[in-house]
Design a protein around this motif. Structure first.
Motif, PDB file in Angstrom:
ATOM      1  N   ASP A   1     -18.589   1.319  16.088  1.00 19.33           N
ATOM      2  CA  ASP A   1     -17.196   0.868  15.988  1.00 19.33           C
ATOM      3  C   ASP A   1     -16.271   2.044  15.703  1.00 19.33           C
ATOM      4  O   ASP A   1     -15.173   2.137  16.262  1.00 19.33           O
ATOM      5  CB  ASP A   1     -17.056  -0.173  14.875  1.00 19.33           C
ATOM      6  N   ILE A   2     -16.713   2.931  14.804  1.00 15.26           N
ATOM      7  CA  ILE A   2     -15.878   4.077  14.445  1.00 15.26           C
ATOM      8  C   ILE A   2     -15.610   4.952  15.668  1.00 15.26           C
ATOM      9  O   ILE A   2     -14.475   5.366  15.914  1.00 15.26           O
ATOM     10  CB  ILE A   2     -16.553   4.898  13.326  1.00 15.26           C
ATOM     11  N   LEU A   3     -16.650   5.218  16.450  1.00 17.94           N
ATOM     12  CA  LEU A   3     -16.484   6.050  17.646  1.00 17.94           C
ATOM     13  C   LEU A   3     -15.649   5.348  18.717  1.00 17.94           C
ATOM     14  O   LEU A   3     -14.878   5.986  19.435  1.00 17.94           O
ATOM     15  CB  LEU A   3     -17.851   6.424  18.218  1.00 17.94           C
ATOM     16  N   ALA A   4     -15.810   4.034  18.843  1.00 24.39           N
ATOM     17  CA  ALA A   4     -15.084   3.281  19.879  1.00 24.39           C
ATOM     18  C   ALA A   4     -13.689   2.875  19.427  1.00 24.39           C
ATOM     19  O   ALA A   4     -12.876   2.425  20.243  1.00 24.39           O
ATOM     20  CB  ALA A   4     -15.887   2.038  20.268  1.00 24.39           C
ATOM     21  N   GLY A   5     -13.401   3.022  18.126  1.00 28.84           N
ATOM     22  CA  GLY A   5     -12.100   2.592  17.615  1.00 28.84           C
ATOM     23  C   GLY A   5     -11.980   1.082  17.590  1.00 28.84           C
ATOM     24  O   GLY A   5     -10.916   0.526  17.871  1.00 28.84           O
ATOM     25  N   THR A   6     -13.092   0.400  17.253  1.00 31.61           N
ATOM     26  CA  THR A   6     -13.107  -1.061  17.249  1.00 31.61           C
ATOM     27  C   THR A   6     -13.492  -1.596  15.875  1.00 31.61           C
ATOM     28  O   THR A   6     -13.914  -0.852  14.991  1.00 31.61           O
ATOM     29  CB  THR A   6     -14.109  -1.608  18.283  1.00 31.61           C
ATOM     30  N   ALA A   7     -13.348  -2.896  15.708  1.00 32.69           N
ATOM     31  CA  ALA A   7     -13.786  -3.588  14.502  1.00 32.69           C
ATOM     32  C   ALA A   7     -14.176  -4.997  14.905  1.00 32.69           C
ATOM     33  O   ALA A   7     -13.747  -5.507  15.954  1.00 32.69           O
ATOM     34  CB  ALA A   7     -12.680  -3.614  13.448  1.00 32.69           C
ATOM     35  N   VAL A   8     -14.991  -5.641  14.089  1.00 36.08           N
ATOM     36  CA  VAL A   8     -15.414  -7.019  14.362  1.00 36.08           C
ATOM     37  C   VAL A   8     -14.645  -7.945  13.428  1.00 36.08           C
ATOM     38  O   VAL A   8     -14.674  -7.768  12.207  1.00 36.08           O
ATOM     39  CB  VAL A   8     -16.930  -7.199  14.149  1.00 36.08           C
ATOM     40  N   ILE A   9     -13.943  -8.914  14.005  1.00 36.32           N
ATOM     41  CA  ILE A   9     -13.113  -9.816  13.206  1.00 36.32           C
ATOM     42  C   ILE A   9     -13.596 -11.254  13.329  1.00 36.32           C
ATOM     43  O   ILE A   9     -14.329 -11.608  14.263  1.00 36.32           O
ATOM     44  CB  ILE A   9     -11.636  -9.751  13.641  1.00 36.32           C
TER      45      ILE A   9
END
Length: 245
Positions: A144-152
């Motif tokens: 997520d950190i590398l892709a610039g994402t988060a799980v919501i």
């Protein structure tokens, strides 16, 4: 876990409820079950149709096996791409992947998360991914950190307030998938502003609202004949897409 506040490139703050560690683990377990069931089905069908009893050499048998097992290998990448950040397991747990800048994640982002599963989950028996999620203020694993994402979590969208609900025809085709980065609170504010605009016929306020929506959602072409229709389309798209989530 505290709410996840995301700053867009326009410095607009958007709040999300991050998926809990338990929700993410359960969704992973469900997805693993689905993959195992698929593999069992593949070998059953190969055996049922006597594929390996056709006098094939080892290389041919290996090629056939690998070909049929590829869907299981690319499972998360495939589903997150076509289901806009979700897999069957995530769908059941009502969680999904989003970009932390509020824009729509791309296949490159999903591919980055997929490749990094090797580090997050397979190296060290998921210890690395677990430590990353716990220590990250946004609940991000390394992928997520590398892709610039988060799980919501999107569970709150099951109970849409009557103040933002808008009936949309089943055959409706949404134009802006970016609306999924909005929250119920955002949509409530948009609907209140639109009501005020219609009542006062305040054109300047309408233009400001449209500009704000375009900036927050990263929209260039409003695809509408008027600014008023654009705002109404945003509301319709949100209601339609959240109902389908």
């Amino acid at each position: 876990m505290a709410n996840l506040t995301i700053n867009t490139t326009q410095n607009i703050k958007i709040e999300f409820n991050p998926a809990s560690l338990g929700e993410r683990m359960l969704s992973s377990i469900l997805d693993m079950i689905f993959k195992v069931l698929y593999v069992i089905l593949v070998f059953y069908l190969l055996e049922e149709f006597n594929v390996f009893k056709q006098g094939l050499d080892r290389w041919s048998e290996a090629a056939i096996t690998i070909t049929f097992l590829l869907p299981a290998f690319f499972y998360s990448l495939f589903f997150e791409t076509i289901l806009q950040g979700a897999t069957p397991g995530k769908k059941i747990m009502r969680i999904k992947v989003i970009k932390i800048d509020g824009y729509e994640a791309t296949i490159i982002d999903y591919a980055t998360r997929w490749v990094m599963r090797l580090v997050d989950f397979w190296i060290g028996s998921a210890v690395i991914g677990l430590i990353a999620v716990i220590s990250s203020d946004k609940g991000q694993r390394l992928g997520d950190i590398l892709a610039g994402t988060a799980v919501i979590s999107v569970k709150e969208r099951v109970f849409l307030s009557a103040t933002i609900f808008q009936e949309v025809d089943e055959q409706y085709v949404p134009l802006f998938s970016q609306v999924l980065s909005l929250t119920d609170k955002d949509v409530y504010i948009i609907k209140e502003a639109l009501t005020r605009i219609k009542a006062s016929r305040d054109v300047q306020l309408l233009y400001k609202l449209v500009d704000k929506l375009k900036n927050v959602l990263g929209i260039v072409d409003i695809k509408s004949s008027s600014e008023l229709e654009f705002v109404e389309t945003i509301l319709k798209d949100y209601n339609y897409l959240t109902a389908k989530s």
